[in-house]
Design a protein around this motif. Structure first.
Motif, PDB file in Angstrom:
ATOM      1  N   GLY A  35       0.783  -1.232   0.000  1.00  9.42           N
ATOM      2  CA  GLY A  35       0.000   0.000   0.000  1.00  9.42           C
ATOM      3  C   GLY A  35       0.813   1.280   0.000  1.00  9.42           C
ATOM      4  N   ARG A  36       2.132   1.166  -0.045  1.00  8.38           N
ATOM      5  CA  ARG A  36       2.959   2.378  -0.106  1.00  8.38           C
ATOM      6  C   ARG A  36       2.916   2.956  -1.520  1.00  8.38           C
ATOM      7  NH1 ARG A  36       8.062   0.354   3.436  1.00  8.38           N
ATOM      8  NH2 ARG A  36       7.053   0.610   5.452  1.00  8.38           N
ATOM      9  N   ASP A  37       3.222   4.260  -1.608  1.00  9.50           N
ATOM     10  CA  ASP A  37       3.285   4.899  -2.924  1.00  9.50           C
ATOM     11  C   ASP A  37       4.340   4.201  -3.766  1.00  9.50           C
ATOM     12  OD1 ASP A  37       1.352   6.771  -2.278  1.00  9.50           O
ATOM     13  OD2 ASP A  37       2.802   8.292  -1.664  1.00  9.50           O
ATOM     14  N   LEU A  38       4.009   3.963  -5.029  1.00  7.60           N
ATOM     15  CA  LEU A  38       4.975   3.339  -5.927  1.00  7.60           C
ATOM     16  C   LEU A  38       6.095   4.324  -6.236  1.00  7.60           C
ATOM     17  CD1 LEU A  38       2.576   1.611  -8.474  1.00  7.60           C
ATOM     18  CD2 LEU A  38       4.055   0.463  -6.822  1.00  7.60           C
ATOM     19  N   PRO A  39       7.329   3.858  -6.218  1.00 12.50           N
ATOM     20  CA  PRO A  39       8.431   4.751  -6.592  1.00 12.50           C
ATOM     21  C   PRO A  39       8.439   4.946  -8.110  1.00 12.50           C
ATOM     22  CG  PRO A  39       9.267   2.541  -6.189  1.00 12.50           C
ATOM     23  CD  PRO A  39       7.798   2.515  -5.858  1.00 12.50           C
ATOM     24  N   GLU A  40       9.329   5.783  -8.561  1.00 15.34           N
ATOM     25  CA  GLU A  40       9.438   6.037 -10.000  1.00 15.34           C
ATOM     26  C   GLU A  40       9.705   4.732 -10.758  1.00 15.34           C
ATOM     27  OE1 GLU A  40      12.337   8.476 -13.022  1.00 15.34           O
ATOM     28  OE2 GLU A  40      11.947   9.349 -11.045  1.00 15.34           O
TER      29      GLU A  40
END
Length: 135
Positions: free
Chosen positions: A23-28
């Motif tokens: 559920g964490r923001d996806l990195p680049e």
């Protein structure tokens, strides 16, 4: 499976730009994971005289190598899951509490000082929480 830029952009937004698992923001730089593993045959290949390396051959089960089976994943989750089934990975993750208690003194000390609290909660992935109806 080779995805187009449009497919990849759509997959990234499947869960609002978040990893389907943690559920964490996806990195680049994120991974497109096969929810149902797309196992590939691994074999050794001679690189030079007496030197071999493992290589993946084939594309695995074609039925699992489709966009509908893809999940947006952060690199740590995808690497951790590897070729495990979702239920196998869930059991593996949950089993780490035993390993931490058995082999990692700093974990036990952190627990003793109240810095870490074990909840006994089951492993529920982000995408599973998203699929549950809101009360």
């Amino acid at each position: 499976m080779r995805m187009t830029k449009a497919q990849r952009a759509e997959l990234r937004e499947k869960f609002g730009g978040k990893c389907a698992y943690c559920g964490r923001d996806l990195p680049e730089r994120w991974h497109a994971d096969h929810l149902i593993p797309c196992r590939r045959e691994i074999t050794d290949k001679k690189v030079s005289d007496g030197v071999y390396r493992l290589v993946s051959v084939g594309s695995g089960d074609p039925a699992t190598n489709v966009i509908e089976n893809m999940m947006p994943a952060c690199p740590p989750c995808n690497i951790s899951k590897g070729s495990m089934s979702l239920e196998g990975w869930r059991r593996w993750l949950a089993g780490h509490i035993n390993s931490l208690n058995e082999y990692h003194p700093i974990y036990r000390i952190s627990k003793a000082f109240g810095l870490v609290e074990e909840t006994g909660k089951p492993v529920i992935f982000h995408f599973e929480k998203q699929e549950q109806p809101h009360e």
